[in-house]
Structure formats: C-alpha cells, structure tokens
Design an enzyme around this catalytic site. Structure first.
Site, PDB file in Angstrom:
ATOM      1  N   LYS A  25     -11.574 -15.698  53.375  1.00  8.55           N
ATOM      2  CA  LYS A  25     -12.234 -16.239  54.570  1.00  8.55           C
ATOM      3  C   LYS A  25     -13.494 -15.447  54.876  1.00  8.55           C
ATOM      4  O   LYS A  25     -13.505 -14.217  54.765  1.00  8.55           O
ATOM      5  CB  LYS A  25     -11.254 -16.159  55.749  1.00  8.55           C
ATOM      6  CG  LYS A  25     -11.758 -16.807  57.047  1.00  8.55           C
ATOM      7  CD  LYS A  25     -10.703 -16.685  58.156  1.00  8.55           C
ATOM      8  CE  LYS A  25     -11.114 -17.375  59.434  1.00  8.55           C
ATOM      9  NZ  LYS A  25     -10.118 -17.186  60.509  1.00  8.55           N
ATOM     10  N   SER A  65      -8.678 -21.439  62.752  1.00  6.88           N
ATOM     11  CA  SER A  65     -10.035 -21.272  62.254  1.00  6.88           C
ATOM     12  C   SER A  65     -10.116 -21.091  60.749  1.00  6.88           C
ATOM     13  O   SER A  65     -11.173 -21.323  60.169  1.00  6.88           O
ATOM     14  CB  SER A  65     -10.705 -20.071  62.928  1.00  6.88           C
ATOM     15  OG  SER A  65     -10.026 -18.861  62.596  1.00  6.88           O
ATOM     16  N   SER A 123      -4.676 -19.036  63.754  1.00  9.26           N
ATOM     17  CA  SER A 123      -5.728 -19.437  62.825  1.00  9.26           C
ATOM     18  C   SER A 123      -5.318 -19.453  61.366  1.00  9.26           C
ATOM     19  O   SER A 123      -6.076 -19.937  60.521  1.00  9.26           O
ATOM     20  CB  SER A 123      -6.954 -18.529  62.985  1.00  9.26           C
ATOM     21  OG  SER A 123      -7.697 -18.941  64.105  1.00  9.26           O
TER      22      SER A 123
END
Lengths: 482, 520
Positions: A80, A155, A179
C-alpha cells in the site's frame, strides 16, 4: 504460466523448488497482469519493475546454489502506498506527496524483503488512508475485481484488489478503523488487522497513531499467517511495538477448533445490517458450530458510541500527524505564495483532498481549547469502555464473530456525497480498532448479485493464533464459498 | 547554507528555504506610557517567574540517534525523525531521561514515577513535524526549590515543575543573497534534548532573578545534567513579569519576555518591563497579557502581535510514546550517583576548611575551581592559604591569560608545594609570587625554580650575622643615629641586608639579628 493467479506462498515455494518457474518469471507475470489491467482497474499507483526483477534474481541465484531462502522467497507482493519503500515513490495517494520518493523503508517492508518477498508495486488507496471506498485517492479510483462498477472498499482498496484479481498472492495494507478488513470483505480476500503493537508502525505514514496497523492480505488464511509471522515483533524504532514473542503462526496452524467458544455480539446483528449479509454471517457461524465450536451470545453494550468516539480520536490525531505536510521541506509547495502564512495555506489547500481536509478541520476543532474535554477526553472514555466491553466478553469466549460491513461493495459514486453514512458503515470494524485487539475478515460467500461478503473474526490481544486457526478451519470446511 | 537535499543523500525533494513572511513577527507597541521613575516604581512590587530551558548533555537527540553538537555545518545532523519524514517515529533517549531526573533531584523536585509526553501543535518552519513533543499535564518532576542570597538575605524560590521536550531548529533570516524574500532553516538543533524548569512567581526583583539564574545554572552544571553554556544556547530564559501595588495580594497581569539569552539582559529586560508597566498603571492604563521580545540593542521590550501569536497549542498525549515510567530503583540509583552540589559544598568548605562564606561561594563558582581548591588545600594542609592563592594569584593569572582553571598550567599539587615552601619559611611571600609567575609561565615546579635560581630564603643565622657585621662596619653614621635613639633607621639596615642577599634573607630573622647587633 497459466495458474499464476491461483498461486499461494506454499505453491510458489513448491514451484520454485521443482523449477516449474523462477522468481523472475513470477515477478514478470505479476507485473504483466497488473500492468495490463491497471488502466481500467486502478489498482496500482506505481510499479517497480527494475527492483522487482533484481530482487527476484537474487532469490533465483540463492536457489540455484542451494542457499537457504526466506518464508516469502520469490512471492510477488504489493504494498500500500502509505508504507515507506526506499527509493520508490510513496505518495499516500495524495497530491501533497505526488513526487515523494521514500528515503528509507518501513520495518515491515524490510522484514518481508528479508524473507525474500518481491515487491512489484505500490497500491492505490484512499488519500492518507482516509476513506472506506478508495474514491478518495487523489489520482484515480480502484475498481472492485468482482464488479468493476463497484468500489473495492477502503482505504486499502488497491491491496485488496491486487490480491483478489490475482496480481499478487499477498499484499500489505494498513488498518486504522477497518481499512484492511473492509476491503478484504468487499473483494473476497483474507485481510488481517493484527493486535496494536504486534507489527511495527515505523515507516507507515501516520494517520491516527494510536489506531494504525500494518497487516496482510492474501487469498488463504495460511498465507496471511505466514505474512504476519514475517512482519510481527518488537521494533526498537517503534516505542509502541510490543515485546511479545511472535510465534510462527503458519507452522502452528490447526484445523481443529472443536471446543473453542465463539461469541456472537447481539449489537452486531441489530438494525442497519443488510439482511443478506446477516444471513451469510449466520450461516458462517453455523459452519463454525458444525466444526465443534461452542456458540455463545455476548454483549458489547457500548458499540453504539464507537463511531462517534472513533472519529473524534482519529481526526484529532490526524490533524496533528498531517501538520508536517506544510510545504516547507519535502511536501508539495504552492508556487503562488509570498508569505509564510500563504505558503502554509496554499500548499495545504492544493495538496489535500476534501476528505483529508474535512478530517483535519474536525480534528483541529476537537482538540481546541474549550472543546477538548467535551470531545477528545470524552472519546477516550468511550474508548476505555469499549475496551472493557471486549475484555469482559473475552472472559467468556475465545473469539468473537460477526459482520465486517453492513453491506457488500457499493457502486462507485453511490455514497461519495454522504460522508456521515460512510462513517456509520464502519461500526463493526472500529470497535476492535479502539480496543486494540486482533481482527480478520474471511470470505463467507457472495450476495445474490455475486458480491463477496466477509465475516469478521476477532480475538483478544496477541491471540492471532486462535483467529488464524478459526479462519483456517472455516476455509478448509468450504466456508469461503458460503 | 546548502539546500537540505544536498546534505543528506537519498532524502529527496527538499526545499531549502521558505517565503519570509514578514507578517510572522510584526513588532508594535499598543499603548506607550513611557517608563516610570524610581519613585513611581517603588510604589509597586514586581512579581517574577522564570522559565529556563536547559539542554541536556547527551551525545544524541532526544528521540533519534543524530548528534546535536554545536557549530557544525547546517543540516548535517538530521535523520528521518529529526526531519519529520512521513512514517518516522520518536524513540526516547534513556540518557536524556537520566539527566533530566538528575537535574530534577538536584533542584529538590519530586520526580513523578509516571509522566507523559504530549504534542504541542503549531506551525513554524523550524518545527519539522508541525508539533513539538513536550510534556504537559504530567511533567517529569514537580515541587522543587532553590535558595538564593541577595544582599546578605537568604530567600527560597519554589520550582513549579521540570519537564522534558525537544528543541526546535534554527531559522536564519539574514545573510543570504535572497534574504529579502526567503528565510532558511537549520535543523541541527532540532530534537536536541531540553528540560524546561519553571519557577514559582516567588521572585521580587531583577537582582533576585539573576541570583536565581546563577544558582540554578550552578546546580544544574554541578549535577552533570548540562554544561549550561549560554553561548551555545544550552541555557535560555523567558521571564514572566507583573507588578502590583505594594500591599496588594492579587497578582497583576503578566507579560512574558522571550529572547533573553544572557543574565545581564534578563536583568535589563525585567527592569525595563517593571518601569514600563509602572508607567502604564500610573497613567491609568492596563497591562495586556502578551509575549514581548527583548531588544538587546535598545534594552527595551516590545510586544509581539499578529494572529499567529494567538496560539492554541491543542496539547494532547503523544500517541507515539508510551508513558514514561521512572522506577523508584532507577531514581535511587541516580540519586546515589549525584555529585556534591554547590550549596552542600559551600557549607562543607566553611565547616571543614574554615573558609568565609564569601570565599566558599567564589571557590564553588565552577566545579573545576572547587576541585582545584580542594586538591590544593588537602595537599598543602593549609586551606586558607590555598583559598587565597587560588582566588588571588591563580584566578588573576588565568584571567589575564584567558584560560580556564581546567587548563591551568600549574597543577593543584604544585600550587600546594609552593604553599608549603611559604609556610616552612623557605620562601617569602614576595619571592613566592615571583616563583608563581615563573611556574605559570614555564610549567616548572616551585622546587625546580627555587633550586635553579637560588631563590631559597636565607635563614642561616651565621651567614646573616656576617652580612650584618659588614654592613654596620660600613655605616658608622647610621649606627650612631640608631644608638642615639633614632631607631627608625633600622629600615636602612634591613634594606641593606636585603640588597646584599638579593631579597632572599628571611625578613623576620634579619630584624631579630639587626636588633641584637645594634642594641648590642
């Protein structure tokens, strides 16, 4: 390589050993599939082909001479874009850090690299990890591999989608209020939020320091167990990392969960939970019961205060954590500034998107003189009560099971105009975040529209092994297919 | 100053400077009633509290491994933590805590077993994270005290608290070709470990303030927590000043004076502020609570105004650092290793060596001086003589040579040897000073110099008697005068003997022998 998208850590180890493929070929294939689809999928923000091939080559050379390789040797991995990777762009999906190249690697990144993982690219996400749909990326949204008109969740939507689409068998994401778990649920992968302090946060761009975690995505529970085993442990660079020994979760994995007591909180099955989701979770619970688990009704009475408490604490911390993006040093600087105050104002106005701005303003307000007691202090009290809820529940049960999200993946744009509704949908994940316990989303079937639905398994602090065992036995029993 | 990027390889996209923003520190005075005269000032009682920042003597920064050594090329002492890079986390320096505990105990504070770091949020380019990690409602130590002597009166000043925090960097506004438009930042100092020591508002005059600062500096220096070198910014002071009509219980409105970096300026700034506030109140005005800057050029303070100054620091507990626990055992260990502090040392010098209070104070102004004196006193067994020589000849010579006592060319043991020669009558005081000067210049011992130059005092009765006999024989007129009752001419004979011996004759013995010969 026709089965690339189905590979797991174990099958990669086997294939490398039997020379069915090389690490270099794996990296090339991962990059190829991801690149080919990225224009439509939006999963990656950047690729690092040169580094990936170099790292894969190093694994191949070691294997060629019979040298010992790590647990993740040759495994293509997505990271990420809020996690620092030395020499690679790390943008946080924000205009603020659009051209920022990390000068050092996060401890978790160093750990997976030491274990032989081959990072192929950085995944898209909500800007600074703030959001539940990935629509807050400053660059482009991510499409759900199961339904391209729908969000992948957020997210860590890019990491979830990378695994779900088969670009990489594993990925690193970050979870502050859900997330990892929520996008795992939306995309139909396994996603783990370890206990707070289990994995070093050094090199994870801070959103809400007391709630941030790095954690794994994978298609199987065992792969998440292996990945967590590689990144867990005390880090002298993170004072909040725990000096609790990290076991080899994958090696200790057990499919026999008979006799485990599994709690079902009544508050998680109340109003707001979509019927179809509720039914899938209940089926999952029955599956666990059929595996010999004892199902126990529990109560987490302060759940209704969790959303309010969470959004006060995380925005307060965010308002401070994001102050460093001021245009003075490495972050975006507005060119149209004549004074220092202008530089701050313009750089931040140009660099931050709407959701980040909203949270900074809310957090600033929460901490302001005269409001601190009413908001921040109160929220800390809520947090303590929620932690107590879990503590007393875990006196009775070994794990708690429930939904991850009240609904499956929604359509891109469908909820973007209503941030409050988005916040409220975090209800089942943020409670565990506030309590600092471990949580995991495992697939438990699909909706009538074919959308993945995730079941959440929560365990007490540092009881990840129990969580993995439950998830693994559920998976072995076919639970992932509903 | 080179751009940050060139200074630290691999740390990309640094901007070296930022728009100056003259608006940051607009200086303006709100109401100006001038300065009050002495009679007016006398109607008011000043109330003063001091905040002192002391840099702790560690090798590395408070939350990372970079050095904070003074005087190095700008931005060479940085790392991801100091630069506030995304993802970097602070890790508390254990040595900094140990030194802060030491300073706390030296100032008689109670060290809290549990304290906590907090974030103080504000924007400024020399503060890379946009917040300073400090302590707020749970400081490291509280309720200390310190005694000062002003005009022969002892007074106790309370210390409210001592807390730890990180220093900010340095903003440089001048000296660059584009200084009209930009300021530059040097982060070498950012993250240096500080403790802030806050006094109670117990101070009532500028003299007391200076006495407090001197004593505090001395105690902290002796404790080993800091060198307190003000030229290197290791000790900095802010003063909170208010005045109230004498007899009134309530405090007046205070102003905080910042940017005062010498004790002389603290005194000037406080005196200016008292006179300013007195004039203001006398003219029927009111003091506005504000931060004021001291201008060293004019000796005046001026208010800092601008909306940036309307700070709400939004303190909240630092989530990146667990609570700081100082165990009783650790505290005891630090207390046990505490060196003797100035107040105790002074008492002991008076009691053990019979020194005056004044001498004891002068000799404890630095640890080096106290150690030197004590070594000389013990080696010579003549503490009072040692005290006089250290304070007099030695300090004088050191000052003239621009040297510190640590670098004295005469070791304490050598000075003691010289003192012994005086006391056993081998050297007169006058000769001893000559020998001292030679020791100081040449680094030879007293015995070597005396031997090499034949400077021993002549205490040989026979030798002196022969010289006296010779002198008397050559001076019949003066002998007659003396014997005629003008005994004052003995000085003539003493001078004669001294000349004949190049000053080496033992004066006491010369007198005795002369009297014997003349009185016959």
């Amino acid at each position: 390589m026709d089965n690339y998208r189905e590979l797991t850590i174990d099958s990669i180890r086997e294939g490398l050993k039997n020379k069915r493929f090389s690490a270099r070929e794996l990296a090339q294939e991962g990059l190829r599939t991801a690149r080919a689809e990225n224009a439509s999928s939006g999963v990656f923000l950047s690729f690092c082909e040169e580094k990936a091939l170099r790292d894969a080559g190093a694994v191949d050379r070691k294997l060629a001479v019979g040298e010992e390789v790590g647990a993740l040797a040759g495994v293509p991995t997505a990271v990420k874009d809020v996690i620092m990777t030395e020499g690679l762009k790390t943008t946080c999906a924000s205009r603020m850090l659009e051209n920022y190249v990390a000068s050092y690697s996060a401890t978790a990144v160093k750990a997976i690299e030491a274990a032989g993982a081959v990072i192929v690219g950085k995944t898209n996400c909500d800007e600074f990890a703030m959001g539940s749909s990935n629509e807050n990326s400053a660059f482009y949204p991510v499409r759900n591999p199961a339904a391209p008109d729908r969000v992948p969740g957020g997210s860590s939507g890019g990491s979830a989608a990378a695994v779900a689409a088969g670009h990489t068998p594993i990925a690193l994401g970050s979870d502050t209020g859900g997330s990892i778990r929520q996008p795992a649920s939306f995309c139909g992968t396994v996603g783990v939020m370890p206990t707070y302090g289990r994995v070093s946060r050094f090199g994870l761009v801070a959103f809400a320091s007391s709630l941030d975690h790095i954690g794994p995505f994978s298609r199987t529970v065992k792969d998440s167990a292996t990945l967590l085993g590689a990144i867990a442990g005390r880090d002298p660079n993170d004072s909040t990392s725990a000096a609790v020994p990290a076991p080899d979760y994958a090696a200790a994995l057990q499919a026999d969960v008979a006799g485990l007591r599994v709690g079902v909180p009544k508050e998680y099955f109340a109003e707001g939970l979509q019927a179809e989701v509720g039914a899938k979770i209940e089926a999952g619970i029955e599956k666990l019961q059929s595996l010999g688990c004892e199902i126990v009704a529990v109560s987490l009475p302060h759940t209704e205060y969790a959303v309010a408490g969470y959004y006060l604490i995380c925005t307060a911390e965010a308002s401070s954590n994001l102050a460093r993006y001021d245009g003075a040093r490495y972050s975006r600087r507005s060119e149209r500034s004549e004074t220092l105050a202008d530089m701050y104002r313009n750089s931040r106005a140009e660099g931050f998107g709407a959701e980040v701005t909203r949270r900074i303003i809310l957090g600033t307000y929460v901490l302001s003189a005269g409001y601190y007691d009413a908001y921040y202090r109160k929220a800390q009290q809520v947090r303590a009560l929620i932690a107590r809820d879990f503590a007393s529940a875990f006196e009775k049960v070994d794990a708690i099971v429930g939904p991850v999200s009240p609904f499956p993946a929604f359509k891109i744009g469908e909820k973007a105009g209503d941030p409050l509704q988005m916040y409220l949908a975090d209800i089942y994940t943020i409670t565990a975040s506030l309590a600092g316990i471990a949580g995991m989303s495992v697939p438990c079937g699909k909706s009538s529209e074919g959308l993945p639905i995730g079941m959440q398994i929560l365990t007490n602090h540092f009881r990840e092994q129990t969580m993995f065992n439950l998830g693994h036995s559920f998976e072995q029993a076919g639970g992932f297919c509903g | 100053m080179p751009p940050l990027a060139n200074r630290s390889a691999g740390k990309p996209c640094y901007n070296s400077s930022f728009p100056l923003g003259r608006a940051v520190c607009k200086l303006m005075s709100i109401v100006d009633a001038g300065l009050a005269d002495a009679a007016t000032i006398a109607k008011y009682e000043p109330v003063i509290g001091l905040e002192v920042h002391v840099q702790l003597k560690t090798n590395t920064k408070i939350f990372s491994a970079s050095s904070h050594e003074f005087g190095n090329a700008p931005n060479t002492q940085t790392d991801p933590v100091v630069l506030g890079l995304p993802g970097a986390l602070p890790v508390l320096n254990r040595k900094a805590v140990a030194l802060a505990v030491r300073a706390s105990l030296a100032l008689d504070c109670r060290v809290n077993r549990y304290s906590q770091f907090a974030r103080k949020n504000y924007f400024y380019p020399d503060l890379p994270k946009g917040y300073q990690i400090s302590q707020y409602d749970k400081p490291l130590a509280e309720r200390g005290l310190l005694d000062i002597d002003v005009n022969g009166t002892r007074k106790r000043i309370g210390i409210t608290r001592l807390h730890m925090e990180e220093d900010a960097g340095k903003t440089v506004h001048d000296g660059f070709s584009d200084s009209q438009r930009y300021s530059y930042v040097d982060l070498n100092r950012a993250g240096a470990p500080l403790c802030e020591i806050v006094s109670e508002p117990d101070i009532r005059s500028s003299e007391e303030a200076v006495a407090y600062l001197n004593e505090l500096k001395l105690i902290v220096q002796f404790s080993g927590a800091s060198d307190c070198d003000m030229e290197k910014g290791q000790l900095r002071c802010d003063a909170n000043v208010s005045i109230r009509p004498r007899g009134q219980k309530e405090f007046g409105t205070r102003c905080e004076i910042k940017n005062v970096n010498s004790f002389r300026y603290v005194k000037q700034a406080i005196e200016y502020e008292i006179a300013r506030q007195a004039a203001l109140l006398e003219a029927g005005g009111t003091v506005i609570q504000e931060t004021r800057l001291f201008n060293t050029a004019t000796g005046a303070t001026a208010g800092m105004r601008g909306k940036e100054e309307a700070h709400d620091y939004r303190y909240f507990p630092e989530p990146d650092l667990p609570p700081l626990i100082v165990s009783d055992a650790w505290q005891q260990e630090i207390r046990g290793a505490m060196p003797e502090l100035p107040p105790a040392k002074r008492r002991r010098f008076v009691a053990e060596y019979g020194l005056s209070e004044y001498d004891a104070r002068v000799l404890t102004l630095t640890k080096a001086a106290a150690d030197y004196f004590e070594a000389a006193a013990q080696a010579s067994s003549r503490p009072k003589t040692a005290a006089n020589w250290v304070q007099g000849e030695l300090m004088g010579a050191l000052n003239a040579a621009g040297k510190k006592i640590e670098d004295s060319p005469i070791a304490a043991e050598e000075l003691a040897a010289l003192i012994k020669l005086i006391h056993d009558g081998s050297l007169s005081g006058k000769l001893a000073k000559e020998v001292f000067a030679k020791m100081f210049a040449g680094g030879k011992s007293a015995a070597e110099i005396v031997a090499a130059e034949g400077l021993q005092q002549i205490s040989d009765t026979g030798e002196l008697e022969a010289i006296i006999a010779d002198l008397l024989a050559k001076s019949p007129q003066q002998v007659a005068q003396y014997r005629g009752g003008k005994t004052g001419v003995i000085g003539f004979f003493v001078g004669g003997v001294m000349r004949a011996t190049r000053g080496q004759a033992n004066p006491k013995l010369v007198n005795e022998l002369l009297k014997k010969a003349l009185d016959g």
